[in-house]
Design a protein around this motif. Structure first.
Motif, PDB file in Angstrom:
ATOM      1  N   LEU A  32       8.867  85.408 -13.297  1.00 33.77           N
ATOM      2  CA  LEU A  32       9.379  84.466 -12.447  1.00 33.77           C
ATOM      3  C   LEU A  32       8.603  82.975 -12.312  1.00 33.77           C
ATOM      4  O   LEU A  32       9.358  81.978 -12.497  1.00 33.77           O
ATOM      5  N   ARG A  35       9.352  81.209 -15.660  1.00 27.77           N
ATOM      6  CA  ARG A  35      10.396  80.782 -15.839  1.00 27.77           C
ATOM      7  C   ARG A  35      10.842  79.524 -14.771  1.00 27.77           C
ATOM      8  O   ARG A  35      11.579  78.459 -15.075  1.00 27.77           O
ATOM      9  N   LEU A  36      10.380  79.791 -13.475  1.00 27.36           N
ATOM     10  CA  LEU A  36      10.660  78.535 -12.641  1.00 27.36           C
ATOM     11  C   LEU A  36       9.839  77.267 -12.921  1.00 27.36           C
ATOM     12  O   LEU A  36      10.273  76.326 -12.554  1.00 27.36           O
ATOM     13  N   LEU A 271      18.500  88.607 -12.191  1.00 28.54           N
ATOM     14  CA  LEU A 271      17.289  87.730 -12.773  1.00 28.54           C
ATOM     15  C   LEU A 271      17.776  86.227 -12.546  1.00 28.54           C
ATOM     16  O   LEU A 271      17.039  85.414 -12.042  1.00 28.54           O
ATOM     17  N   ASP A 272      18.995  85.871 -12.865  1.00 31.17           N
ATOM     18  CA  ASP A 272      19.613  84.540 -12.253  1.00 31.17           C
ATOM     19  C   ASP A 272      19.411  84.319 -10.918  1.00 31.17           C
ATOM     20  O   ASP A 272      19.207  83.092 -10.618  1.00 31.17           O
ATOM     21  N   LEU A 275      15.942  83.933  -9.836  1.00 33.15           N
ATOM     22  CA  LEU A 275      15.008  82.748 -10.190  1.00 33.15           C
ATOM     23  C   LEU A 275      15.599  81.482  -9.375  1.00 33.15           C
ATOM     24  O   LEU A 275      14.752  80.538  -8.987  1.00 33.15           O
TER      25      LEU A 275
END
Length: 303
Positions: A32, A35-36, A271-272, A275
C-alpha cells in the motif's frame, strides 16, 4: 535541484514456512505504501539460513501473495545467489578496518551479556566470525514514518555486529544492507521487530558508502499472550483459497477503516478500495492482537 529518486519499496520474507497473518500485515502495508506513492514494490526471498528453511516454502509464499493480488514489479531476488556481492562488501569493510575477525564463543559473549566490545577468546578458531567494528559513541538516529524519531547508541545497545557467522553463513544485517542498495530500495517498510536493527544497518550503510533509505515499521501481530505471531502456536497460515478474510484482518491491524473495504468481493476489488482509503497516519505504533476468531482456526500450520 536533482530530480527526486522514484519510490522503490520491497517485501522480503524468509522461507521458513507459509505466510501467516503477521507476514501479510507487512506485505499489505508495504504494498500500500508503495502504490500510494506511485512507486514500485519488489520481492526478495531472504534464504540465508538453510537449516531453518522449509522445502517449497518460498514458492508457496509467492503463490499466496499472487492469490491475494499482491503483484510485484521486477523479478524476484534470492539472497542465496548473492554470496559474491556479500564477499565483496565484507572485503571492503576488512580492508578499511571497519570489520575484524572474531574468535569469541557464545560462552565468551554470555559473560558480557551477549554484547561484544572486545575479543576475549581463549583459543583461535579455524573459522572465526567477522564483525563490524562499532566504536564507542556510535549514536545513530533516524526518523521512522510510524514511530517518529528513534535514537540508539549502537555500541552499548548492540556492540560489534556479526557480518559473517562462524559457521560461514551470511548475517542478515550485511545481506539486507547490500541488497537494499543493489535493488535501489528507497523505502523500507517492515515489521516493528526490526526497528532496533535499523541503527546498526544505517551504521553499516555509512561504512560502505551506501545510501540510507527511509524507514517505516509496521505493528507486530501478537497472540493473546502477547507473543510475536511467528513464535506462537496461533501462527496459522493464511488461506490462499479464501484471501478476503485475511486481507480484511490485515487491513484492520494496520489501523484502517473496515467500512472502506467491506463491499469488496475479490482481492482486486479489495485492494482498489484499500488503496483509495489508505491513511498511513492511522497505522498503530504498538503491537496489535490476533482476532479471536483466528485463534480458533483449525491447526493446519506448517512452520
Amino acid at each position: 535541484m536533482p530530480a527526486p529518486v522514484p519510490y522503490r519499496g520491497r517485501f522480503a520474507p524468509s522461507p521458513t514456512g507459509p505466510l501467516h497473518l503477521g507476514s501479510l500485515v507487512a506485505a499489505l502495508g508495504s504494498w500500500l505504501m508503495a502504490r500510494l506513492a506511485g512507486g514500485q514494490w519488489l520481492l526478495r526471498v531472504e534464504d540465508l539460513d538453510p537449516p531453518r528453511e522449509v522445502a517449497g516454502a518460498a514458492q508457496a509464499q509467492l503463490h499466496t501473495l499472487a492469490a491475494f493480488g499482491l503483484w510485484h514489479d521486477d523479478g524476484v531476488e534470492y539472497q542465496s545467489t548473492r554470496g559474491a556481492y556479500y564477499t565483496a562488501a565484507l572485503a571492503r569493510l576488512l580492508d578499511a578496518g571497519h570489520a575484524f575477525e572474531c574468535h569469541c564463543s557464545r560462552a565468551d559473549l554470555a559473560a558480557r551479556g551477549g554484547i561484544h566490545r572486545r575479543c576475549s577468546a581463549g583459543a583461535r578458531r579455524a573459522h572465526p566470525a567477522v564483525r563490524l567494528r562499532v566504536p564507542d559513541g556510535s549514536v545513530v538516529g533516524f526518523d521512522d514514518a510510524v514511530h517518529g524519531r528513534v535514537v540508539q547508541d549502537v555500541a552499548t545497545a548492540v556492540g560489534d555486529v556479526v557480518l559473517r557467522r562462524a559457521d560461514g553463513l551470511w548475517a542478515y544485517q550485511l545481506a539486507v544492507v547490500v541488497d537494499d542498495a543493489a535493488q535501489g530500495v528507497t523505502e523500507v517498510v517492515r515489521g516493528a521487530d526490526l526497528l532496533d536493527s535499523t541503527p546498526r544497518q544505517i551504521l553499516l550503510q555509512q561504512c560502505l558508502g551506501l545510501p540510507t533509505p527511509r524507514y517505516a515499521h509496521l505493528p507486530l501481530v501478537v497472540d493473546r499472550a502477547g507473543r510475536k505471531l511467528s513464535k506462537s502456536l496461533a501462527a496459522l497460515p493464511v488461506d490462499a483459497a479464501a484471501p478476503l478474510p485475511s486481507l480484511a484482518a490485515a487491513w484492520l491491524m494496520l489501523g484502517q477503516d473496515p467500512d472502506a473495504v467491506a463491499p469488496a468481493t475479490c482481492p482486486a476489488g479489495f485492494l482498489d478500495r484499500a488503496l483509495a482509503a489508505f491513511d498511513p497516519a492511522r497505522i498503530p505504533t504498538g503491537p496489535v492482537r490476533l482476532p479471536a476468531a483466528m485463534h480458533n482456526a483449525p491447526a493446519t500450520r506448517g512452520d
